[in-house]
Design a protein around this motif. Sequence first.
Motif, PDB file in Angstrom:
ATOM      1  N   SER A 218       2.240   0.726  -2.343  1.00  0.00           N
ATOM      2  CA  SER A 218       0.204   1.458  -0.831  1.00  0.00           C
ATOM      3  C   SER A 218      -0.518   0.574  -0.313  1.00  0.00           C
ATOM      4  N   TYR A 219      -1.272   1.239  -0.084  1.00  0.00           N
ATOM      5  CA  TYR A 219      -2.213   1.008  -0.133  1.00  0.00           C
ATOM      6  C   TYR A 219      -3.538   1.719   0.915  1.00  0.00           C
ATOM      7  N   THR A 220      -4.589   1.554   1.551  1.00  0.00           N
ATOM      8  CA  THR A 220      -5.916   2.249   2.109  1.00  0.00           C
ATOM      9  C   THR A 220      -6.031   1.924   3.506  1.00  0.00           C
ATOM     10  N   THR A 221      -6.273   2.596   4.655  1.00  0.00           N
ATOM     11  CA  THR A 221      -6.686   1.789   5.753  1.00  0.00           C
ATOM     12  C   THR A 221      -7.781   2.147   6.178  1.00  0.00           C
ATOM     13  N   GLN A 222      -8.270   1.397   7.232  1.00  0.00           N
ATOM     14  CA  GLN A 222     -10.094   1.713   7.710  1.00  0.00           C
ATOM     15  C   GLN A 222     -10.849   2.565   7.079  1.00  0.00           C
TER      16      GLN A 222
ATOM     17  N   VAL B 151      -6.210  -4.126   5.436  1.00  0.00           N
ATOM     18  CA  VAL B 151      -6.061  -2.873   4.960  1.00  0.00           C
ATOM     19  C   VAL B 151      -7.002  -3.105   3.229  1.00  0.00           C
ATOM     20  N   LYS B 152      -6.653  -2.648   2.731  1.00  0.00           N
ATOM     21  CA  LYS B 152      -8.001  -3.023   1.135  1.00  0.00           C
ATOM     22  C   LYS B 152      -6.720  -1.938   0.285  1.00  0.00           C
ATOM     23  N   ASP B 153      -6.866  -2.213  -0.807  1.00  0.00           N
ATOM     24  CA  ASP B 153      -6.430  -1.203  -2.400  1.00  0.00           C
ATOM     25  C   ASP B 153      -4.330  -1.912  -2.364  1.00  0.00           C
ATOM     26  N   ILE B 154      -3.938  -2.858  -1.690  1.00  0.00           N
ATOM     27  CA  ILE B 154      -2.914  -3.352  -1.744  1.00  0.00           C
ATOM     28  C   ILE B 154      -2.510  -3.140  -3.198  1.00  0.00           C
ATOM     29  N   LEU B 155      -1.238  -2.234  -3.285  1.00  0.00           N
ATOM     30  CA  LEU B 155      -0.569  -2.696  -4.366  1.00  0.00           C
ATOM     31  C   LEU B 155       1.110  -2.174  -4.199  1.00  0.00           C
ATOM     32  N   VAL B 156       1.577  -3.613  -4.516  1.00  0.00           N
ATOM     33  CA  VAL B 156       2.855  -3.960  -4.493  1.00  0.00           C
ATOM     34  C   VAL B 156       3.995  -4.348  -5.671  1.00  0.00           C
ATOM     35  N   LYS B 157       4.519  -2.868  -6.188  1.00  0.00           N
ATOM     36  CA  LYS B 157       5.696  -3.007  -6.954  1.00  0.00           C
ATOM     37  C   LYS B 157       6.983  -2.992  -7.426  1.00  0.00           C
ATOM     38  N   ALA B 158       7.781  -3.406  -7.671  1.00  0.00           N
ATOM     39  CA  ALA B 158       9.240  -3.972  -7.680  1.00  0.00           C
ATOM     40  C   ALA B 158       9.952  -3.659  -9.358  1.00  0.00           C
ATOM     41  N   ASP B 159      10.812  -3.054  -8.666  1.00  0.00           N
ATOM     42  CA  ASP B 159      11.179  -2.062  -9.695  1.00  0.00           C
ATOM     43  C   ASP B 159      12.544  -2.425  -9.275  1.00  0.00           C
ATOM     44  N   LEU B 160      13.416  -2.117 -10.896  1.00  0.00           N
ATOM     45  CA  LEU B 160      15.379  -2.700 -10.491  1.00  0.00           C
ATOM     46  C   LEU B 160      15.532  -1.556 -11.490  1.00  0.00           C
TER      47      LEU B 160
END
Length: 403
Positions: free
Chosen positions: A134-138, A79-88
Amino acid sequence: MMRLTKPTLFTNIPVTCEEKDLPGDLFNQLMRDDPSTVNGAEILMLGEMLTLPQNFGNIFLGETFSSYISVHNDSNQVVKDILVKADLQTSSQRLNLSASNAAVAELKPDCCIDDVIHHEVKEIGTHILVCAVSYTTQGGEKMYFRKFFKFQVLKPLDVKTKFYNAESDLSSVTDEVFLEAQIQNITTSPMFMEKVSLEPSIMYNVAELNSVNQAGECVTTFGSRAYLQPMDTRQYLYCLKPKKEFAEKAGIIKGVTVIGKLDIVWKTNLGERGRLQTSQLQRMAPGYGDVRLSLEAIPDTVNLEEPFHITCKITNCSSERTMDLVLEMCNTSSIHWCGISGRQLGKLHPSSSLCLALTLLSSVQGLQSVSGLRLTDTFLKRTYEYDDIAQVCVVSSAIKVES
């Protein structure tokens, strides 16, 4: 997601029996052979080994919340363009705790993206940690999912404050303020009180009264062990004095004034640190009306029927009106004033002061009260009465008075 906390000491439940019972010494021998118990103190519940936390645990206000976040690719595709975000999310705001907001180019199968977040907890109540990925599949499809982790932030300390006003009659500085702070540990574990200090406002200087001088060393009044057990309360005392530039202006320190704020630092468990600062503490300054009379100098002990001298300070507490004052001195049954009563003191401008040297004598032995001063403002025809200004010890002239 896993919360990062310090390990704890291993606890076990000892099982013992009398030697005459059927198992004999079997249970005691098993405890002695257990590597987690303390050698020579096997029946203690606390062992000498550390264990990782088995649950989320309690989080207290002022502590640092740390968490380990791991995103794992369980599929067999890249998978590509993986964005991990953590909010409190708290009751009043939403905070971004992610160390980086940059997207990862790709994540191969059975690989992880790891992140550690830290946050100093400043609110009590419900907190929700929102982890969004959020991410992008092949195939170019954009995917998105979120997970929520809810936890409660508890109050670790109960802080109560009391103010005591004390007039410094024999000082050129105006009133001192004593602050008593009662701090109670309302958690379930002991605390090491590392620091409890008062940060004064710009108007005051502070002196801590929580230590004594022993053999040239400053020793805390709480002893060598600064541990505060659960539900125990400790009292701290501070003395605040107005700075000279504020003390000389009678009109400034009146009404509600800001004293300062308490700074509390503690440690729990294996050195986990917490810190709390109270909001600005306020107190109601004592009112003195339009005119204030205070004593600058007075002897503690005087001789019977011998004149002695005192120095009074008269302050116009008004910030707008000039006063024209007349001084009257009224004798009492024991205190007699020496001098002219009804004399003019002249005009006293707003927020200004004047000092008077007065003479009096006592005709009665014992502890006598200095009373009978009257100030009249000729502009408003208003009279201010001052009784029980101070007390002096009157002794027979045959007894030598030490200076």
